[in-house]
Design a protein around this motif. Structure first.
Motif, PDB file in Angstrom:
ATOM      1  N   GLU A 163      -4.439   2.264  -5.476  1.00 11.92           N
ATOM      2  CA  GLU A 163      -3.999   3.249  -4.495  1.00 11.92           C
ATOM      3  C   GLU A 163      -2.948   4.167  -5.102  1.00 11.92           C
ATOM      4  OE1 GLU A 163      -4.121   0.876  -0.315  1.00 11.92           O
ATOM      5  OE2 GLU A 163      -2.543   0.291  -1.709  1.00 11.92           O
TER       6      GLU A 163
ATOM      7  N   LEU B  89      -1.544   8.647  -5.146  1.00 12.94           N
ATOM      8  CA  LEU B  89      -1.547  10.025  -4.660  1.00 12.94           C
ATOM      9  C   LEU B  89      -2.710  10.792  -5.290  1.00 12.94           C
ATOM     10  CD1 LEU B  89       2.272  10.766  -5.005  1.00 12.94           C
ATOM     11  CD2 LEU B  89       1.035  10.126  -2.920  1.00 12.94           C
TER      12      LEU B  89
ATOM     13  N   VAL C 215       6.315   9.061  -5.930  1.00 10.91           N
ATOM     14  CA  VAL C 215       6.526   9.458  -4.537  1.00 10.91           C
ATOM     15  C   VAL C 215       7.797  10.284  -4.372  1.00 10.91           C
ATOM     16  CG1 VAL C 215       5.247   7.486  -3.626  1.00 10.91           C
ATOM     17  CG2 VAL C 215       7.714   7.283  -4.003  1.00 10.91           C
TER      18      VAL C 215
ATOM     19  N   ASN D  36      -0.360  12.759   4.988  1.00  9.15           N
ATOM     20  CA  ASN D  36      -0.123  11.334   5.176  1.00  9.15           C
ATOM     21  C   ASN D  36      -1.335  10.677   5.834  1.00  9.15           C
ATOM     22  OD1 ASN D  36       1.289   8.908   5.184  1.00  9.15           O
ATOM     23  ND2 ASN D  36       3.061   9.718   6.280  1.00  9.15           N
ATOM     24  N   ARG D  37      -1.312   9.358   5.959  1.00 14.13           N
ATOM     25  CA  ARG D  37      -2.293   8.625   6.741  1.00 14.13           C
ATOM     26  C   ARG D  37      -1.671   8.238   8.070  1.00 14.13           C
ATOM     27  NH1 ARG D  37      -6.368   5.789   4.623  1.00 14.13           N
ATOM     28  NH2 ARG D  37      -6.745   5.314   6.826  1.00 14.13           N
TER      29      ARG D  37
ATOM     30  N   LEU E  30      -1.760   2.119   3.488  1.00 12.98           N
ATOM     31  CA  LEU E  30      -1.235   3.077   2.521  1.00 12.98           C
ATOM     32  C   LEU E  30       0.028   3.762   3.026  1.00 12.98           C
ATOM     33  CD1 LEU E  30      -4.172   4.951   0.759  1.00 12.98           C
ATOM     34  CD2 LEU E  30      -2.058   4.151  -0.276  1.00 12.98           C
ATOM     35  N   ARG E  31       0.076   4.037   4.316  1.00  8.85           N
ATOM     36  CA  ARG E  31       1.280   4.662   4.872  1.00  8.85           C
ATOM     37  C   ARG E  31       2.462   3.691   4.785  1.00  8.85           C
ATOM     38  NH1 ARG E  31       1.860   8.775   9.651  1.00  8.85           N
ATOM     39  NH2 ARG E  31       4.031   8.511  10.270  1.00  8.85           N
TER      40      ARG E  31
ATOM     41  N   LEU F   3       3.707   3.771   1.280  1.00  9.12           N
ATOM     42  CA  LEU F   3       4.486   4.986   1.030  1.00  9.12           C
ATOM     43  C   LEU F   3       5.900   4.844   1.582  1.00  9.12           C
ATOM     44  CD1 LEU F   3       4.711   8.002   0.180  1.00  9.12           C
ATOM     45  CD2 LEU F   3       3.959   8.564   2.513  1.00  9.12           C
TER      46      LEU F   3
ATOM     47  N   HIS G 210      -9.712   8.440   3.796  1.00  8.40           N
ATOM     48  CA  HIS G 210      -9.533   8.781   2.383  1.00  8.40           C
ATOM     49  C   HIS G 210     -10.283  10.067   2.052  1.00  8.40           C
ATOM     50  CE1 HIS G 210      -7.727   4.904   1.749  1.00  8.40           C
ATOM     51  NE2 HIS G 210      -8.821   4.261   2.094  1.00  8.40           N
TER      52      HIS G 210
ATOM     53  N   LEU H 286      -2.468  10.646   0.247  1.00  8.84           N
ATOM     54  CA  LEU H 286      -2.667   9.237  -0.034  1.00  8.84           C
ATOM     55  C   LEU H 286      -4.154   8.919  -0.136  1.00  8.84           C
ATOM     56  CD1 LEU H 286      -0.050   7.707   2.436  1.00  8.84           C
ATOM     57  CD2 LEU H 286       0.137   7.817  -0.049  1.00  8.84           C
TER      58      LEU H 286
END
Length: 374
Positions: free
Chosen positions: A227, A229, A242, A254-255, A261-262, A265, A289, A305
């Motif tokens: 995972e 960017l 990041v 963002n998600r 994934l968020r 982050l 995605h 992401l």
């Protein structure tokens, strides 16, 4: 005998029965005295054998004729539980039987794991409580819903269908939290989750135990993927980690809350002393995605992401953050379902593991391993 007018009402289970005995089409054909093409035509629905041939085949496979060739009576309106609101202009729904109750979801672009239209199982009636099925209910009982956000679930579904033609795994996109919520509510059969482990804690097991509130389930590893960017090809803005997302020039996507994934982050931003408020686009969300990748590819964002494999599929650059394991959470009472049994067997095959490993940033060393029980 040509299947003719009864073609739509006969379901052929010959392929799955043959594979369960470890026989090729040629081997079975030789045993019952027909050409391989005849076996192929039966399995593809082009040909229905006469009584004598059907009996010979059943004897060779150690089963009954009615196990191989099932007459599906057409069913019209059936009561259904609609989980997500369907638009009036699109009454097409995906349907499966979950604990003897029909559950339906709209067939729309929000959940697709790949491009193109997907066929529906029926049409939702105006009352929103009943569905007109395109096939018999018995066929839907061999279908399962798998929720999660690993794009490789589509590969798992394809491998499973090769093993058992009448057992179907339908993948629907959802974050880890939403997938487990659907499973807990009895609106799905399997949930995919990929929370990030810290120290010796199995985060997927902990989350599943919390979400299912005492309902017994098995947690099985599916894949490992990278995972990070997703950025424009060649990374023209030289995004390295990041922390660079706080630069004013960077447009970020963002998600949604609940996405693993968020959470990753947020954790990494905190480690470098930043909050979401410092990132231009932190509240701007992509629903998948693929959608995030498309926004970068169309120059609507500079970073988003996603997975290395998704970035590669869209011709994008990639800045890695962490590799994570994706697990499947399967309630114990679903382990005897035909499609679930096939899915678990497929995860032990070399073919699936080799294909997963061929995806950029993917690994399959853990595929099929039981991680824990909840």
């Amino acid at each position: 005998m040509s299947m003719g007018s009864v073609k739509e009402r006969v379901v052929c289970n010959l392929k799955s029965a043959r594979k369960a005995r470890g026989l090729s089409q040629s081997e079975l054909a030789g045993r019952v005295g027909v050409k391989r093409q005849a076996i192929y035509d039966m399995e593809s629905g082009r040909y229905l054998p006469n009584t004598a041939l059907a009996l010979y085949i059943a004897r060779e496979l150690g089963c009954r004729v009615e196990d191989l060739f099932v007459l599906e009576e057409s069913e019209e309106e059936q009561p259904v539980t609609l989980v997500e609101k369907a638009g009036a202009a699109n009454p097409r729904v995906a349907v499966a039987s979950v604990r003897e109750r029909l559950v339906a979801y709209p067939v729309d672009g929000k959940w697709l794991l790949s491009d193109g239209f997907h066929s529906a199982d029926g049409l939702l009636l105006a009352d929103g409580c009943n569905v007109r099925l395109f096939q018999g209910r018995r066929a839907l009982e061999k279908k399962i819903f798998l929720f999660g956000c690993d794009p490789a679930f589509a590969i798992l579904s394809a491998h499973a269908s090769r093993w058992m033609a009448d057992a179907f795994v339908q993948c629907r996109f959802a974050s880890s939290y939403l997938a487990l919520a659907r499973l807990s509510a009895g609106h799905a059969h399997i949930a995919g989750t990929h929370m990030h482990n810290r120290e010796s804690v199995e985060s997927n097991v902990v989350l599943a135990k919390t979400a299912l509130a005492g309902t017994g389930a098995m947690v099985v590893a599916f894949s490992i993927f990278e995972e990070g960017l997703m950025v424009a090809a060649g990374n023209p803005l030289d995004i390295r980690d990041v922390g660079d997302l706080a630069r004013k020039r960077i447009r970020f996507v963002n998600r949604e809350p609940g996405a693993a994934l968020r959470s990753l982050l947020d954790e990494r931003l905190m480690q470098v002393g930043l909050s979401g408020e410092a990132v231009n686009g932190y509240d701007r969300q992509g629903s998948s995605h693929n959608q995030c990748a498309q926004m970068v590819a169309l120059d609507m964002a500079d970073a988003a992401l996603g997975l290395r494999a998704v970035a590669a599929a869209h011709g994008l650059g990639f800045v890695p953050i962490e590799s994570v394991r994706c697990d499947l959470v399967i309630p114990h009472d679903f382990l005897d379902l035909p499609a679930v049994k096939i899915l678990l067997e497929v995860m032990q095959t070399r073919a699936l593991r080799e294909e997963l490993s061929a995806l950029p940033g993917y690994g399959s060393s853990c595929t099929g391993k039981v991680i824990g029980q909840v």
